[in-house]
Design an enzyme around this catalytic site. Structure first.
Site, PDB file in Angstrom:
ATOM      1  N   TYR A  85       0.848  -1.192   0.000  1.00 35.93           N
ATOM      2  CA  TYR A  85       0.000   0.000   0.000  1.00 35.93           C
ATOM      3  C   TYR A  85       0.885   1.245   0.000  1.00 35.93           C
ATOM      4  O   TYR A  85       0.578   2.235  -0.663  1.00 35.93           O
ATOM      5  CB  TYR A  85      -0.915   0.015   1.233  1.00 35.93           C
TER       6      TYR A  85
ATOM      7  N   GLU B  48      -1.216 -17.177  -8.396  1.00 35.02           N
ATOM      8  CA  GLU B  48      -0.251 -16.428  -9.200  1.00 35.02           C
ATOM      9  C   GLU B  48       1.197 -16.701  -8.797  1.00 35.02           C
ATOM     10  O   GLU B  48       2.122 -16.174  -9.411  1.00 35.02           O
ATOM     11  CB  GLU B  48      -0.534 -14.928  -9.085  1.00 35.02           C
TER      12      GLU B  48
ATOM     13  N   CYS C  40      -6.219  -5.409  -7.220  1.00 31.19           N
ATOM     14  CA  CYS C  40      -5.950  -4.907  -5.875  1.00 31.19           C
ATOM     15  C   CYS C  40      -5.513  -6.019  -4.925  1.00 31.19           C
ATOM     16  O   CYS C  40      -4.913  -5.736  -3.885  1.00 31.19           O
ATOM     17  CB  CYS C  40      -7.153  -4.145  -5.333  1.00 31.19           C
ATOM     18  N   HIS C  41      -5.763  -7.278  -5.294  1.00 32.44           N
ATOM     19  CA  HIS C  41      -5.291  -8.381  -4.451  1.00 32.44           C
ATOM     20  C   HIS C  41      -3.762  -8.441  -4.424  1.00 32.44           C
ATOM     21  O   HIS C  41      -3.186  -9.056  -3.534  1.00 32.44           O
ATOM     22  CB  HIS C  41      -5.877  -9.720  -4.927  1.00 32.44           C
TER      23      HIS C  41
ATOM     24  N   ASN D 252     -12.886  -0.808  -5.101  1.00 32.62           N
ATOM     25  CA  ASN D 252     -12.574  -1.252  -6.462  1.00 32.62           C
ATOM     26  C   ASN D 252     -13.753  -2.041  -7.051  1.00 32.62           C
ATOM     27  O   ASN D 252     -14.093  -3.106  -6.545  1.00 32.62           O
ATOM     28  CB  ASN D 252     -11.316  -2.128  -6.430  1.00 32.62           C
TER      29      ASN D 252
END
Length: 156
Positions: free
Chosen positions: A91, A146, A120-121, A112
């Protein structure tokens, strides 16, 4: 014209909304009236989502989106869209890039409307995962998919 779609992901249903061929909402919920759903409008995006959930590096940059929000959130979302598959940023990183505080970034990301396409994850706290509008467990699963969960501070 507004169109609605529902995609069944391994993590639950995803509702998509497009307006004039641009995605305006993508959320982990089944929140579209079944009679309004027209999945044919989302075939290209569904193929990308299939690849994504199969663990294949997927880029959503070519999917047109439309954001109906204020200029501050636009700046935050634009910066977050730069974070690619397998990467995480804090952040604080986003805050420094847009000239604000980490808390303000977190608040913007909690609003979002286009999850995954505005990833945003991939934005985490300096000492762990941080929050996620659809729950930290889903954030953890997405980062694990991911291959970037090990990059999160204090998760290593």
């Amino acid at each position: 014209m507004i169109r609605y779609g529902t995609y069944m992901s391994p993590f639950g249903p995803i509702t998509l909304v497009s307006e004039d061929e641009k995605i305006v909402m993508l959320d982990f919920c089944k929140c579209a009236e079944e009679s309004l759903v027209d999945n044919n409008s989302f075939v290209g995006l569904f193929k990308k989502l299939d690849n994504y959930f199969q663990g294949k590096r997927t880029d959503f940059d070519d999917i047109p989106i439309r954001l109906n929000t204020n200029s501050f959130r636009m700046r935050v979302y634009k910066e977050v869209r730069k974070v690619k598959w397998g990467e995480v940023v804090t952040y604080k990183d986003i805050a420094e890039a847009v000239g604000t505080s980490p808390r303000a970034v977190g608040v913007a990301l909690s609003k979002n409307p286009i999850l995954l396409l505005i990833p945003c994850h991939r934005v985490v706290a300096e000492n762990g995962l941080g929050g996620y509008s659809r729950g930290v467990e889903l954030k953890r699963k997405l980062l694990e998919l991911e291959g970037s969960l090990i990059k999160v501070p204090s998760i290593k």
